[in-house]
Design a protein around this motif. Structure first.
Motif, PDB file in Angstrom:
ATOM      1  N   MET A   1      45.160  26.579  31.219  1.00  0.00           N
ATOM      2  CA  MET A   1      45.396  25.949  29.941  1.00  0.00           C
ATOM      3  C   MET A   1      44.910  24.510  30.034  1.00  0.00           C
ATOM      4  O   MET A   1      45.283  23.777  30.933  1.00  0.00           O
ATOM      5  CB  MET A   1      46.890  26.036  29.643  1.00  0.00           C
ATOM      6  N   ASN A   2      44.059  24.155  29.107  1.00  0.00           N
ATOM      7  CA  ASN A   2      43.503  22.811  29.089  1.00  0.00           C
ATOM      8  C   ASN A   2      43.929  22.109  27.805  1.00  0.00           C
ATOM      9  O   ASN A   2      43.361  22.331  26.743  1.00  0.00           O
ATOM     10  CB  ASN A   2      41.973  22.873  29.197  1.00  0.00           C
ATOM     11  N   LEU A   3      44.941  21.271  27.918  1.00  0.00           N
ATOM     12  CA  LEU A   3      45.464  20.534  26.765  1.00  0.00           C
ATOM     13  C   LEU A   3      44.645  19.256  26.619  1.00  0.00           C
ATOM     14  O   LEU A   3      44.719  18.353  27.452  1.00  0.00           O
ATOM     15  CB  LEU A   3      46.943  20.231  26.970  1.00  0.00           C
ATOM     16  N   GLU A   4      43.858  19.193  25.554  1.00  0.00           N
ATOM     17  CA  GLU A   4      42.996  18.035  25.308  1.00  0.00           C
ATOM     18  C   GLU A   4      43.718  16.997  24.461  1.00  0.00           C
ATOM     19  O   GLU A   4      44.614  17.329  23.697  1.00  0.00           O
ATOM     20  CB  GLU A   4      41.721  18.496  24.593  1.00  0.00           C
ATOM     21  N   ASN A   5      43.312  15.750  24.606  1.00  0.00           N
ATOM     22  CA  ASN A   5      43.882  14.636  23.830  1.00  0.00           C
ATOM     23  C   ASN A   5      45.400  14.586  23.969  1.00  0.00           C
ATOM     24  O   ASN A   5      46.112  14.295  23.011  1.00  0.00           O
ATOM     25  CB  ASN A   5      43.489  14.737  22.351  1.00  0.00           C
ATOM     26  N   ALA A   6      45.898  14.887  25.151  1.00  0.00           N
ATOM     27  CA  ALA A   6      47.341  14.993  25.386  1.00  0.00           C
ATOM     28  C   ALA A   6      48.014  13.627  25.395  1.00  0.00           C
ATOM     29  O   ALA A   6      47.522  12.684  26.015  1.00  0.00           O
ATOM     30  CB  ALA A   6      47.601  15.706  26.702  1.00  0.00           C
ATOM     31  N   THR A   7      49.148  13.557  24.687  1.00  0.00           N
ATOM     32  CA  THR A   7      49.980  12.366  24.700  1.00  0.00           C
ATOM     33  C   THR A   7      51.439  12.799  24.823  1.00  0.00           C
ATOM     34  O   THR A   7      51.832  13.855  24.316  1.00  0.00           O
ATOM     35  CB  THR A   7      49.818  11.531  23.412  1.00  0.00           C
ATOM     36  N   THR A   8      52.218  11.995  25.493  1.00  0.00           N
ATOM     37  CA  THR A   8      53.646  12.249  25.608  1.00  0.00           C
ATOM     38  C   THR A   8      54.311  11.818  24.308  1.00  0.00           C
ATOM     39  O   THR A   8      54.022  10.739  23.778  1.00  0.00           O
ATOM     40  CB  THR A   8      54.232  11.456  26.788  1.00  0.00           C
ATOM     41  N   ILE A   9      55.182  12.683  23.794  1.00  0.00           N
ATOM     42  CA  ILE A   9      55.874  12.366  22.551  1.00  0.00           C
ATOM     43  C   ILE A   9      57.368  12.578  22.725  1.00  0.00           C
ATOM     44  O   ILE A   9      57.818  13.267  23.638  1.00  0.00           O
ATOM     45  CB  ILE A   9      55.361  13.212  21.364  1.00  0.00           C
ATOM     46  N   SER A  10      58.114  11.991  21.840  1.00  0.00           N
ATOM     47  CA  SER A  10      59.557  12.157  21.817  1.00  0.00           C
ATOM     48  C   SER A  10      59.901  13.135  20.696  1.00  0.00           C
ATOM     49  O   SER A  10      59.417  13.001  19.579  1.00  0.00           O
ATOM     50  CB  SER A  10      60.223  10.809  21.562  1.00  0.00           C
ATOM     51  N   ILE A  11      60.711  14.130  21.020  1.00  0.00           N
ATOM     52  CA  ILE A  11      61.157  15.127  20.045  1.00  0.00           C
ATOM     53  C   ILE A  11      62.674  14.985  19.923  1.00  0.00           C
ATOM     54  O   ILE A  11      63.387  14.980  20.938  1.00  0.00           O
ATOM     55  CB  ILE A  11      60.795  16.552  20.495  1.00  0.00           C
ATOM     56  N   GLU A  12      63.148  14.879  18.703  1.00  0.00           N
ATOM     57  CA  GLU A  12      64.575  14.726  18.459  1.00  0.00           C
ATOM     58  C   GLU A  12      65.358  15.876  19.086  1.00  0.00           C
ATOM     59  O   GLU A  12      64.978  17.038  18.951  1.00  0.00           O
ATOM     60  CB  GLU A  12      64.846  14.671  16.957  1.00  0.00           C
ATOM     61  N   ASN A  13      66.437  15.560  19.777  1.00  0.00           N
ATOM     62  CA  ASN A  13      67.362  16.484  20.452  1.00  0.00           C
ATOM     63  C   ASN A  13      66.824  17.096  21.738  1.00  0.00           C
ATOM     64  O   ASN A  13      67.522  17.869  22.383  1.00  0.00           O
ATOM     65  CB  ASN A  13      67.830  17.604  19.512  1.00  0.00           C
TER      66      ASN A  13
ATOM     67  N   THR B   1      45.693  19.306  21.925  1.00  0.00           N
ATOM     68  CA  THR B   1      45.032  20.442  21.294  1.00  0.00           C
ATOM     69  C   THR B   1      44.493  21.382  22.362  1.00  0.00           C
ATOM     70  O   THR B   1      44.118  20.956  23.456  1.00  0.00           O
ATOM     71  CB  THR B   1      43.864  19.999  20.382  1.00  0.00           C
ATOM     72  N   ILE B   2      44.482  22.646  22.031  1.00  0.00           N
ATOM     73  CA  ILE B   2      43.758  23.655  22.801  1.00  0.00           C
ATOM     74  C   ILE B   2      42.760  24.231  21.815  1.00  0.00           C
ATOM     75  O   ILE B   2      43.151  24.881  20.840  1.00  0.00           O
ATOM     76  CB  ILE B   2      44.693  24.732  23.371  1.00  0.00           C
ATOM     77  N   GLY B   3      41.489  23.920  22.030  1.00  0.00           N
ATOM     78  CA  GLY B   3      40.488  24.212  21.004  1.00  0.00           C
ATOM     79  C   GLY B   3      40.814  23.352  19.803  1.00  0.00           C
ATOM     80  O   GLY B   3      40.962  22.145  19.918  1.00  0.00           O
ATOM     81  N   SER B   4      41.004  23.973  18.656  1.00  0.00           N
ATOM     82  CA  SER B   4      41.345  23.210  17.450  1.00  0.00           C
ATOM     83  C   SER B   4      42.823  23.341  17.087  1.00  0.00           C
ATOM     84  O   SER B   4      43.253  22.849  16.045  1.00  0.00           O
ATOM     85  CB  SER B   4      40.487  23.687  16.273  1.00  0.00           C
ATOM     86  N   VAL B   5      43.609  24.002  17.946  1.00  0.00           N
ATOM     87  CA  VAL B   5      45.018  24.263  17.645  1.00  0.00           C
ATOM     88  C   VAL B   5      45.904  23.139  18.186  1.00  0.00           C
ATOM     89  O   VAL B   5      45.896  22.860  19.395  1.00  0.00           O
ATOM     90  CB  VAL B   5      45.476  25.617  18.235  1.00  0.00           C
ATOM     91  N   VAL B   6      46.659  22.503  17.298  1.00  0.00           N
ATOM     92  CA  VAL B   6      47.635  21.502  17.732  1.00  0.00           C
ATOM     93  C   VAL B   6      48.688  22.230  18.565  1.00  0.00           C
ATOM     94  O   VAL B   6      49.230  23.257  18.162  1.00  0.00           O
ATOM     95  CB  VAL B   6      48.283  20.791  16.529  1.00  0.00           C
ATOM     96  N   THR B   7      48.953  21.689  19.757  1.00  0.00           N
ATOM     97  CA  THR B   7      49.821  22.354  20.720  1.00  0.00           C
ATOM     98  C   THR B   7      50.855  21.380  21.253  1.00  0.00           C
ATOM     99  O   THR B   7      50.531  20.262  21.638  1.00  0.00           O
ATOM    100  CB  THR B   7      48.973  22.913  21.888  1.00  0.00           C
TER     101      THR B   7
END
Length: 113
Positions: free
Chosen positions: A1-13, A22-28
């Motif tokens: 799995m190659n996650l492109e343009n990866a950034t760490t984010i904060s998700i509530e809870n 993204t993987i291809g054009s899919v936001v992941t």
């Protein structure tokens, strides 16, 4: 799995770090609860932000069977055992599904399966 343009984010809870890319054009969105964190809590937190045509990837020590009945009306999932013995679960929203999932239902009771 190659996650492109990866950034760490904060998700509530969430209790673990999430990565968005993204993987291809899919936001992941990606998170790993194989060593720490609560799988149900983090899966529900991630699923709560998932939009149509996006996917959520969970890495865990097993497939969280208690989670699947709680989300089956709104989400599809696919499981795959990884070479390192961990399990990868990919979640996507069902086309046309109503927003019926109770994302606060984070008690497990199902274990691995």
């Amino acid at each position: 799995m190659n996650l492109e343009n990866a950034t760490t984010i904060s998700i509530e809870n969430a209790t673990v770090e999430f990565t968005k890319g993204t993987i291809g054009s899919v936001v992941t969105y990606l998170f790993d609860t194989s060593k720490e964190g609560h799988p149900m809590v983090n899966a529900m937190a991630g699923l709560a932000v998932l939009k149509d045509d996006e996917q959520l990837i969970m890495i865990n020590h097993c497939a969280p069977s208690g989670l699947f009945p709680k989300i089956e009306d709104e989400f599809c999932h696919a499981e795959m055992e990884l070479p390192n013995g961990l399990t990868q679960i990919v979640f996507t929203r069902k086309a046309g599904a109503d927003n019926t999932t109770d994302f606060s239902a984070t008690s497990c009771g199902g274990g691995c399966g």
